[in-house]
Design an enzyme around this catalytic site. Structure first.
Site, mmCIF file in Angstrom:
data_model
loop_
_atom_site.group_PDB
_atom_site.id
_atom_site.type_symbol
_atom_site.label_atom_id
_atom_site.label_comp_id
_atom_site.label_asym_id
_atom_site.label_seq_id
_atom_site.Cartn_x
_atom_site.Cartn_y
_atom_site.Cartn_z
ATOM 1 N N CYS A 147 10.501 49.751 37.887
ATOM 2 C CA CYS A 147 9.200 49.707 38.542
ATOM 3 C C CYS A 147 8.779 48.255 38.759
ATOM 4 O O CYS A 147 7.765 47.812 38.214
ATOM 5 C CB CYS A 147 8.164 50.419 37.689
ATOM 6 S SG CYS A 147 8.679 52.080 37.270
ATOM 7 N N GLY A 191 34.819 30.041 33.426
ATOM 8 C CA GLY A 191 34.444 31.384 33.016
ATOM 9 C C GLY A 191 34.326 32.294 34.238
ATOM 10 O O GLY A 191 35.184 33.133 34.509
ATOM 11 N N ARG A 192 33.246 32.066 35.001
ATOM 12 C CA ARG A 192 32.939 32.922 36.145
ATOM 13 C C ARG A 192 34.127 33.088 37.094
ATOM 14 O O ARG A 192 34.468 34.207 37.487
ATOM 15 C CB ARG A 192 31.758 32.321 36.923
ATOM 16 C CG ARG A 192 31.184 33.250 37.990
ATOM 17 C CD ARG A 192 30.136 32.529 38.854
ATOM 18 N NE ARG A 192 29.056 31.963 38.089
ATOM 19 C CZ ARG A 192 27.903 32.583 37.801
ATOM 20 N NH1 ARG A 192 27.692 33.800 38.247
ATOM 21 N NH2 ARG A 192 26.971 31.982 37.083
ATOM 22 N N TYR A 208 28.899 37.301 33.946
ATOM 23 C CA TYR A 208 27.449 37.111 33.896
ATOM 24 C C TYR A 208 26.722 38.307 34.525
ATOM 25 O O TYR A 208 25.873 38.145 35.388
ATOM 26 C CB TYR A 208 27.049 35.811 34.603
ATOM 27 C CG TYR A 208 27.733 34.580 34.071
ATOM 28 C CD1 TYR A 208 27.332 34.020 32.862
ATOM 29 C CD2 TYR A 208 28.786 33.989 34.755
ATOM 30 C CE1 TYR A 208 27.958 32.881 32.366
ATOM 31 C CE2 TYR A 208 29.419 32.858 34.254
ATOM 32 C CZ TYR A 208 28.993 32.305 33.062
ATOM 33 O OH TYR A 208 29.613 31.183 32.569
ATOM 34 N N GLY A 235 32.824 25.768 35.762
ATOM 35 C CA GLY A 235 31.936 25.675 36.926
ATOM 36 C C GLY A 235 32.644 25.731 38.269
ATOM 37 O O GLY A 235 32.051 25.375 39.286
ATOM 38 N N GLU A 289 37.476 24.578 31.207
ATOM 39 C CA GLU A 289 36.972 25.792 30.557
ATOM 40 C C GLU A 289 36.186 26.648 31.550
ATOM 41 O O GLU A 289 34.974 26.789 31.432
ATOM 42 C CB GLU A 289 36.139 25.435 29.318
ATOM 43 C CG GLU A 289 35.144 24.322 29.539
ATOM 44 C CD GLU A 289 34.425 23.897 28.266
ATOM 45 O OE1 GLU A 289 34.968 24.061 27.168
ATOM 46 O OE2 GLU A 289 33.296 23.389 28.403
HETATM 47 C C1 LIG Z 1 29.011 28.170 30.866
HETATM 48 C C2 LIG Z 1 29.914 27.090 30.502
HETATM 49 C C3 LIG Z 1 31.220 27.063 31.006
HETATM 50 C C4 LIG Z 1 31.724 28.056 32.023
HETATM 51 O O1 LIG Z 1 31.079 27.895 33.238
HETATM 52 P P1 LIG Z 1 31.513 28.801 34.502
HETATM 53 O O2 LIG Z 1 30.540 28.416 35.552
HETATM 54 O O3 LIG Z 1 31.405 30.208 34.093
HETATM 55 O O4 LIG Z 1 32.912 28.418 34.844
HETATM 56 C C5 LIG Z 1 32.063 26.074 30.556
HETATM 57 N N1 LIG Z 1 31.642 25.156 29.658
HETATM 58 C C6 LIG Z 1 30.389 25.142 29.169
HETATM 59 C C7 LIG Z 1 30.011 24.111 28.185
HETATM 60 C C8 LIG Z 1 29.489 26.097 29.572
HETATM 61 O O5 LIG Z 1 28.243 26.071 29.102
#
Ligand SMILES: *Cc1c(COP(=O)(O)O)cnc(C)c1O
Length: 387
Positions: free
Chosen positions: A335, A264-265, A364, A228, A262
């Site tokens: 559309c 991601g984005r 995403y 996050g 952890e």
């Molecule tokens: C989606 C998610 C992440 C990654 O979140 P980002 O905002 O992409 O960094 C990490 N842990 C869990 C459990 C998630 O659901």
């Protein structure tokens, strides 16, 4: 914003009629991942598990692999996919609603940690282990209330266990020695800047340590502090301050503890572009529109987040309709009035035939999109590396 490599490639794709395309700059991804790893490499620094759901494409996973400690997967599908792409990667398996089949697959494929989301899931895992005779290391996923104001997405609701519910795990754990409780997992919000993340990590650690002490947990402890990390689509040059987060969070670690995150984005978003071309330019009721090939069925991100996807226009000297010095709304071929990439943004000039490269499309994007709506052709995918 657009890198030389991506722009040159986009021109070539346009010439071949291969737009729209997702174009990834793997060299840029590698450089970014290396920076993050360096910022998180001192004593006490958290391990990094990349959250595959942000972008699970194989070239992305393989490029990241040397710079991350493992991969977080959130379904049986992701688990099988990542295990095949990276046979030796350390894996953590999280996510709500895990089925028995998925739990069995996790054991079969050698997942290192399962993040358990509920007492019922914990008891199902225990009974699977009783039949197979296997053992597994787990973290319990914690859902702390607390003030998440200002975040992009608060992960409250059904995720993990609140402090009352988590109590029900104690008896199950006591009677199931095949499950080894290693610590606590918490992914509480997304969109936090470095100091917000540090404050949240502090909160998780304080709660987790006290709880583990109280239930008599002994041995090394792990705390997965979630993902996050903030990504700002309105000012792409503002990046999460990994150096500050790395230093401050490492200072929180106590002897015998392993911290882990952890994200991601914040890892993959900057490495991808959705590149397309202008099909039409027109004015309706006083507003200028550029209609682009493709649409938000390929990249839902601006619709789900209700933002303007940042972009560059690459002029190709077309002689079709054009607009200059006006605000323009960039739309796709669907559309529906919701098919908007960016609304009323000031532009120098947009002409039919120009290329438009939407940056920050590496996370995403394609994988959360409703590809089949209206049956337009799918985009092509290019994973570029430095020459
Ligand atoms: C989606 C998610 C992440 C990654 O979140 P980002 O905002 O992409 O960094 C990490 N842990 C869990 C459990 C998630 O659901």
């Amino acid at each position: 914003m657009i890198t030389r490599l991506v722009e040159d490639h986009a021109q070539a794709l346009a010439g071949k009629g291969e737009l729209p395309a997702f174009v990834y700059d793997l060299a840029a991804l590698r450089e970014h991942a290396a920076e993050v790893k360096t910022a998180l490499s001192g004593p006490g620094a958290p391990e990094i598990f990349y959250a595959a759901k942000a972008n699970p494409d194989v070239p992305i996973l393989r490029t990241l692999d040397p710079y991350v400690d493992g991969i977080e997967v959130a379904s049986g599908g992701e688990l099988a996919h990542v295990r095949e792409a990276l046979p030796d990667a350390r894996l953590a398996f999280g996510g709500p609603g895990k089925t028995d089949d998925e739990l069995r697959l996790a054991l079969e494929l050698g997942v290192e940690r399962i993040h358990v989301e509920s007492p019922y899931e914990l008891s199902r895992l225990a009974s699977i282990l009783r039949t197979t005779g296997q053992e597994v290391d787990i973290l319990l996923r914690l859902n702390l209330a607390g003030d998440r104001s200002g975040v992009a997405l608060a992960m409250n609701g059904p995720f993990g266990m609140d402090p009352d519910l988590i109590e029900s795990c104690i008896d199950i754990l006591t009677t199931s020695p095949q499950m080894r409780l290693r610590g606590i997992h918490a992914h509480l919000a997304s969109g936090l800047d470095a100091s917000g993340m540090v404050a949240q990590s502090t909160e998780i650690l304080a709660w987790g340590r006290a709880w583990l002490d109280r239930i008599g947990h002994t041995g090394p402890r792990e705390f997965n502090l979630g993902g996050g990390m903030a990504v700002d689509y309105s000012t792409p040059e503002t990046r999460f301050d990994w150096k500050q987060y790395g230093t401050d969070v490492a200072a929180l670690a106590e002897p015998g503890e392993t911290l882990r995150i952890e994200p991601g984005r914040s890892i993959s978003v900057y490495a991808g572009w959705y590149v397309t071309e202008v099909l039409d330019v027109k004015k309706a009721h006083g507003e200028w529109y550029a209609v682009l090939r493709g649409g938000t069925m390929h990249i839902r991100t601006p619709v789900t987040k209700q933002h303007n996807q940042p972009f560059d226009v690459v002029n190709r000297n077309g002689d079709g309709p054009a607009v200059a010095g006006e605000t323009v709304t960039l739309v796709g071929q669907l559309c529906t009035p919701k098919d908007v990439f960016a609304r009323a943004v000031p532009t120098d000039r947009v002409t039919v035939g120009d290329l438009v490269a939407f940056s920050m499309s590496g996370a995403y994007a394609w994988n959360i999109s409703h590809h089949d709506f209206l049956m337009h052709p799918k985009p092509t995918f290019r994973y570029l590396d430095a020459p």
